[in-house]
Each structure stands twice: as C-alpha cells, then as structure tokens.
Design a protein around this motif. Structure first.
Motif, PDB file in Angstrom:
ATOM      1  N   ARG A 183       0.813  -1.222   0.000  1.00  0.00           N
ATOM      2  CA  ARG A 183       0.000   0.000   0.000  1.00  0.00           C
ATOM      3  C   ARG A 183       0.841   1.264   0.000  1.00  0.00           C
ATOM      4  O   ARG A 183       0.323   2.344  -0.264  1.00  0.00           O
ATOM      5  N   VAL A 184       2.102   1.150   0.333  1.00  0.00           N
ATOM      6  CA  VAL A 184       2.971   2.324   0.417  1.00  0.00           C
ATOM      7  C   VAL A 184       4.260   2.076  -0.357  1.00  0.00           C
ATOM      8  O   VAL A 184       4.719   0.948  -0.486  1.00  0.00           O
ATOM      9  N   LYS A 185       4.802   3.160  -0.884  1.00  0.00           N
ATOM     10  CA  LYS A 185       6.100   3.125  -1.561  1.00  0.00           C
ATOM     11  C   LYS A 185       6.197   2.011  -2.597  1.00  0.00           C
ATOM     12  O   LYS A 185       7.206   1.294  -2.695  1.00  0.00           O
ATOM     13  N   THR A 186       5.153   1.866  -3.401  1.00  0.00           N
ATOM     14  CA  THR A 186       5.138   0.796  -4.398  1.00  0.00           C
ATOM     15  C   THR A 186       6.181   1.020  -5.493  1.00  0.00           C
ATOM     16  O   THR A 186       6.582   0.056  -6.161  1.00  0.00           O
ATOM     17  N   ARG A 187       6.623   2.263  -5.674  1.00  0.00           N
ATOM     18  CA  ARG A 187       7.662   2.518  -6.689  1.00  0.00           C
ATOM     19  C   ARG A 187       9.046   2.075  -6.219  1.00  0.00           C
ATOM     20  O   ARG A 187      10.005   2.097  -6.999  1.00  0.00           O
ATOM     21  N   LEU A 188       9.155   1.632  -4.977  1.00  0.00           N
ATOM     22  CA  LEU A 188      10.418   1.062  -4.494  1.00  0.00           C
ATOM     23  C   LEU A 188      10.515  -0.433  -4.777  1.00  0.00           C
ATOM     24  O   LEU A 188      11.541  -1.058  -4.483  1.00  0.00           O
ATOM     25  N   THR A 189       9.435  -0.990  -5.341  1.00  0.00           N
ATOM     26  CA  THR A 189       9.424  -2.441  -5.600  1.00  0.00           C
ATOM     27  C   THR A 189       9.301  -2.698  -7.101  1.00  0.00           C
ATOM     28  O   THR A 189       8.236  -2.443  -7.670  1.00  0.00           O
ATOM     29  N   PRO A 190      10.341  -3.279  -7.716  1.00  0.00           N
ATOM     30  CA  PRO A 190      11.676  -3.500  -7.188  1.00  0.00           C
ATOM     31  C   PRO A 190      12.469  -2.177  -7.116  1.00  0.00           C
ATOM     32  O   PRO A 190      11.976  -1.189  -7.628  1.00  0.00           O
ATOM     33  N   PRO A 191      13.635  -2.189  -6.507  1.00  0.00           N
ATOM     34  CA  PRO A 191      14.469  -3.328  -6.126  1.00  0.00           C
ATOM     35  C   PRO A 191      14.150  -3.926  -4.753  1.00  0.00           C
ATOM     36  O   PRO A 191      14.710  -4.952  -4.394  1.00  0.00           O
ATOM     37  N   PHE A 192      13.270  -3.275  -3.973  1.00  0.00           N
ATOM     38  CA  PHE A 192      12.981  -3.795  -2.641  1.00  0.00           C
ATOM     39  C   PHE A 192      11.689  -4.599  -2.656  1.00  0.00           C
ATOM     40  O   PHE A 192      10.843  -4.445  -3.534  1.00  0.00           O
ATOM     41  N   THR A 193      11.525  -5.469  -1.679  1.00  0.00           N
ATOM     42  CA  THR A 193      10.277  -6.219  -1.542  1.00  0.00           C
ATOM     43  C   THR A 193       9.198  -5.298  -0.972  1.00  0.00           C
ATOM     44  O   THR A 193       9.498  -4.245  -0.382  1.00  0.00           O
ATOM     45  N   PRO A 194       7.922  -5.662  -1.102  1.00  0.00           N
ATOM     46  CA  PRO A 194       6.872  -4.849  -0.488  1.00  0.00           C
ATOM     47  C   PRO A 194       7.053  -4.688   1.026  1.00  0.00           C
ATOM     48  O   PRO A 194       6.743  -3.630   1.583  1.00  0.00           O
ATOM     49  N   GLN A 195       7.573  -5.714   1.685  1.00  0.00           N
ATOM     50  CA  GLN A 195       7.806  -5.631   3.133  1.00  0.00           C
ATOM     51  C   GLN A 195       8.916  -4.632   3.444  1.00  0.00           C
ATOM     52  O   GLN A 195       8.807  -3.831   4.386  1.00  0.00           O
ATOM     53  N   LEU A 228      17.263   1.866   5.548  1.00  0.00           N
ATOM     54  CA  LEU A 228      17.735   1.619   4.183  1.00  0.00           C
ATOM     55  C   LEU A 228      19.031   0.817   4.212  1.00  0.00           C
ATOM     56  O   LEU A 228      19.222  -0.087   3.380  1.00  0.00           O
ATOM     57  N   ALA A 229      19.906   1.126   5.156  1.00  0.00           N
ATOM     58  CA  ALA A 229      21.187   0.405   5.243  1.00  0.00           C
ATOM     59  C   ALA A 229      20.964  -1.083   5.523  1.00  0.00           C
ATOM     60  O   ALA A 229      21.801  -1.912   5.130  1.00  0.00           O
ATOM     61  N   GLY A 230      19.845  -1.421   6.149  1.00  0.00           N
ATOM     62  CA  GLY A 230      19.579  -2.815   6.452  1.00  0.00           C
ATOM     63  C   GLY A 230      18.757  -3.533   5.403  1.00  0.00           C
ATOM     64  O   GLY A 230      18.418  -4.719   5.573  1.00  0.00           O
ATOM     65  N   CYS A 231      18.411  -2.847   4.317  1.00  0.00           N
ATOM     66  CA  CYS A 231      17.588  -3.448   3.246  1.00  0.00           C
ATOM     67  C   CYS A 231      18.480  -3.856   2.088  1.00  0.00           C
ATOM     68  O   CYS A 231      19.053  -2.998   1.414  1.00  0.00           O
ATOM     69  N   ALA A 232      18.578  -5.128   1.849  1.00  0.00           N
ATOM     70  CA  ALA A 232      19.324  -5.616   0.698  1.00  0.00           C
ATOM     71  C   ALA A 232      18.393  -5.683  -0.507  1.00  0.00           C
ATOM     72  O   ALA A 232      17.394  -6.414  -0.472  1.00  0.00           O
ATOM     73  N   PRO A 233      18.673  -4.931  -1.578  1.00  0.00           N
ATOM     74  CA  PRO A 233      17.803  -5.007  -2.760  1.00  0.00           C
ATOM     75  C   PRO A 233      17.712  -6.411  -3.305  1.00  0.00           C
ATOM     76  O   PRO A 233      18.698  -7.165  -3.309  1.00  0.00           O
ATOM     77  N   VAL A 234      16.522  -6.802  -3.776  1.00  0.00           N
ATOM     78  CA  VAL A 234      16.309  -8.164  -4.263  1.00  0.00           C
ATOM     79  C   VAL A 234      15.989  -8.199  -5.747  1.00  0.00           C
ATOM     80  O   VAL A 234      15.845  -9.259  -6.323  1.00  0.00           O
TER      81      VAL A 234
END
Length: 205
Positions: A15-27, A196-202
């Motif tokens: 529901r939020v920040k959907t333009r960040l997926t990818p590279p990040f997961t929805p979670q 952000l530092a703890g989020c590894a892009p997938v």
C-alpha cells in the motif's frame, strides 16, 4: 501558533512506496515508509506548534509518538484529501507529507508575519509543504496531483488568490530507490537511513 499537519498512509506492504518495488520487496518498502513517517513525526513533535495532527489513511500503530491528534483522511483524490485536512484548522496551518524524512524542526518553524502562505517545492515538480495563514480548502481542490506541474499549478493558485507567498527550501521526495539513497545521505543519522542500510535489494536496481 501554527497547526502542523502530516498527511500519511499506514505503512502496510503493498500500500505504500510501491515505486520502491523492485528493487525492494513490499515488506522492505513498508519498513522504509514507516521509518520515513517516524522521522517526519519526530521532526514535527520537536517543532513549535499549537496542534500536531496526523491525517491518516489507515490505523495508527506503535510507531505514532505521543502528542498527536489522529484524523481519518476523507474519500476522494489527493487534492480533496489535502483540502479536507486544512478544513479541520481554524488558524495558521502547515501541511507536509511522509516522503521527506530529511525534514527538520527548523524547516517546520514558520512565522506567518508578513506572508499569507508558505510553499515548499519538491524536486519532482510537486510540493512537500504548504502553509496557509487562513486555511481555505478551495485553494487545493482541482489541482492536478502527482504530475510534473503540480507544484507550479498550486503555487499559481496561491498567487492568483492574492496571497503573499514565502518559499521554503526545495526538497527531494522519496519515490524511487535512487531518491531513497540520496535522501538517506542527507540525513545519515535518521531512522530512514538506518532502515535503508539494512535493506538488501532483491531486484533490478
């Protein structure tokens, strides 16, 4: 003194920040959104205000600091929801979103002496802050939102109404992964940068 308004969505995956997926997961995107929101709320909490109001689409969680009223967002487009937020104010009000976690209490400390409105342009053509000495919802209704000309149209609305407009610094919204990295670099000690530092892009960068 000024009412500070934050308009936000509950930070739920998908529901939020959907333009960040990818590279990040929805979670991951939801965790980044929550960190951005919390950084924003703490900046608001540290700024002088007569009221602090979270205008929320969703349900508040343990991330909400004390001292905030919570109002539900109305139905309709973003212009209607912003207009309705101002409709709940009887005196000077400054509204911001949850996309600028680099915001500081100093940026939110506004004085309407000598001006009628504050306008904070965003780098993507929108705006990150709007302040009105006398809240008038009609100034927002009908403004096209989420376009490259949103900010220009909104600012022209203010000027056409004869308002004296004071500019706030231009800030970068967090919409994409590139935005996230750039904003985290501007506020390296915030919750957003740490998340952000703890989020590894997938996915693709």
């Amino acid at each position: 003194m000024t009412t500070l308004l934050v308009i936000a969505k509950e930070p739920l995956p998908g529901r939020v920040k959907t333009r960040l997926t990818p590279p990040f997961t929805p979670q991951q995107a939801a965790r980044l959104a929550q960190a951005a929101l919390v950084d924003t709320l703490h900046a608001v909490a540290a700024a002088p205000a007569s009221r602090r109001v979270l205008v929320l689409d969703g349900t508040p969680g343990p991330w909400l600091p004390p001292g905030f009223e919570v109002l539900p967002q109305c139905a309709g487009g973003l212009d209607e929801r912003l207009a309705d937020a101002f409709a709940h104010c009887t005196g000077p009000a400054l509204l911001i979103g949850m996309d600028t976690p680099q915001v500081t209490p100093e940026l939110l400390t506004v004085d309407f002496v000598g001006c009628d409105a504050y306008f904070g342009p965003a780098e993507d053509g929108g705006f990150w802050a709007l302040g009105l000495a006398r809240p008038e919802p009609a100034l927002l209704r009908g403004v096209p939102m989420s376009t490259p000309v949103t900010g220009a149209v909104q600012r022209e609305r203010l000027l056409a109404a004869g308002l004296r407009v004071r500019e706030l610094p231009r800030l970068r919204d967090v919409d994409t992964a590139d935005d996230a990295r750039a904003v985290a670099a501007l506020a390296p000690h915030g919750r957003f940068a740490a998340q952000l530092a703890g989020c590894a892009p997938v996915g693709p960068r």
